[in-house]
Scaffold this active site. Structure first.
Site, PDB file in Angstrom:
ATOM      1  CG  HIS A  22      -5.860   1.813   5.412  1.00 16.77           C
ATOM      2  ND1 HIS A  22      -5.408   2.833   6.210  1.00 16.77           N
ATOM      3  CD2 HIS A  22      -4.823   0.953   5.268  1.00 16.77           C
ATOM      4  CE1 HIS A  22      -4.139   2.580   6.527  1.00 16.77           C
ATOM      5  NE2 HIS A  22      -3.765   1.448   5.963  1.00 16.77           N
ATOM      6  CD  GLU A  38      -3.454  -2.655   7.510  1.00 18.25           C
ATOM      7  OE1 GLU A  38      -2.395  -3.023   7.012  1.00 18.25           O
ATOM      8  OE2 GLU A  38      -3.916  -1.523   7.354  1.00 18.25           O
ATOM      9  N   GLY A  76       2.371   2.352  10.767  1.00 22.66           N
ATOM     10  CA  GLY A  76       3.327   3.449  10.597  1.00 22.66           C
ATOM     11  C   GLY A  76       4.037   3.863  11.867  1.00 22.66           C
ATOM     12  CD  GLU A 126      -2.952   5.547   6.696  1.00 23.11           C
ATOM     13  OE1 GLU A 126      -2.953   5.582   5.459  1.00 23.11           O
ATOM     14  OE2 GLU A 126      -2.020   5.040   7.358  1.00 23.11           O
ATOM     15  CE  LYS A 165      -0.203   3.269   4.672  1.00 20.78           C
ATOM     16  NZ  LYS A 165      -0.117   3.358   6.115  1.00 20.78           N
ATOM     17  CG  ASN A 202      -1.735   1.201   1.422  1.00 24.21           C
ATOM     18  OD1 ASN A 202      -1.814   2.042   0.521  1.00 24.21           O
ATOM     19  ND2 ASN A 202      -2.379   1.324   2.580  1.00 24.21           N
ATOM     20  CB  SER A 262       5.168  -1.526  12.111  1.00 27.13           C
ATOM     21  OG  SER A 262       4.701  -0.207  12.352  1.00 27.13           O
TER      22      SER A 262
END
Ligand code: PGA
Length: 261
Positions: A96, A168, A174, A98, A13, A11, A214
């Site tokens: 996701h 996730e 991240g 985000e 992003k 991904n 991560s």
């Protein structure tokens, strides 16, 4: 779990422009071997999908959209639909963290997107995961069960085989604080038991469940060696051709070990 195939999904992003995306694909194409047991999926920025689709060997790489709007067409300024992505991508990331936390997507949006993807022959990669405070309050199980139920409501049993789930944990994305393989496996079991509850035993073993958060070359093998996990969704490390290629190689090696068990 299937394990006849391991999914390695990158991904990217909102990183890299069309040129840089194309350069990264070029590097990956020279280092990643075509392997039947590893499905390598790239999710570049929407803008780059068209150019990359012309560049790749579809046996080597599949493409995923990072996002789309759930209506097929209409007055929705700035949006791209699953209908418009049809034929360009095999997969699309949905839900996701985000999207949930920065853009305020709720289960109803996510559910509509899962359905839009399926009706346009795109496999949704449904992301679920608890926040740090939900984890601290021992709410992981309920959060995962709710997100699975919320995302999959209205998905029929003949469609669920086209859905991929990614665990996730929000606190791991991240941050460098990856979940332990034991925690990832525990979450995969919760996810599978919810799928069993909705679709029955047989189907629950067929839906791929991935880990993301991560992931790096250092920790990838620990997840890939877990029979309960069918692959990885990778953010940061997927932007580096060496790291991503190395993880794909590890997936192939882990698959061979599982075969010989
Ligand atoms: P990360 O991102 O690997 O950079 O933690 C994972 C993701 O957001 O899918």
């Amino acid at each position: 779990m299937s394990k006849d195939k391991t999914y390695i999904i990158g991904n990217w992003k909102m990183n890299k422009n069309i040129h840089d995306s194309s350069m990264l694909v070029h590097k990956l194409a020279s280092t990643i071997k075509v392997r039947r047991d590893v499905e390598v999926v790239l999710a570049p920025v929407t803008l780059a999908l068209q150019a990359i689709s012309l560049q790749i060997n579809r046996r080597q790489f599949k493409l995923a959209a990072q996002n789309f709007y759930w209506r097929d067409e209409g007055a929705f300024t700035g949006e791209v639909s699953a209908y418009q992505l049809k034929g360009l991508v095999e997969y699309a990331i949905v839900g996701h963290s985000e999207r949930r936390h920065i853009f305020g997507e709720i289960d109803k949006d996510i559910r509509s997107k899962v359905q839009a993807a399926l009706r346009n022959d795109i496999k949704p990669i449904l992301c679920v995961g608890e926040t740090a405070s939900e984890r601290a309050n021992n709410e992981t199980k309920d959060v995962l069960a709710d997100q699975i139920l919320g995302g999959l409501a209205n998905v029929a049993s003949n469609e669920i085989k086209n859905v991929v789930i990614a665990y996730e944990p929000v606190w791991a994305i991240g941050t460098g604080n990856f979940a332990s393989p034991e925690d990832a496996v525990a979450a995969a079991r919760i996810i599978r038991s919810q799928i069993r509850h909705l679709y029955g035993e047989e189907i629950s073993h067929k839906v791929p469940v991935l880990y993301g958060g991560s992931v790096s070359t250092d920790n990838a093998s620990a997840y890939l060696n877990c029979i309960e996990l069918d692959g990885l969704l990778i953010g940061g490390a997927s932007l580096d051709s060496h790291q991503f290629s190395e993880i794909v190689k590890k997936a192939h090696n882990a698959g061979k070990k599982v075969d010989s068990k």
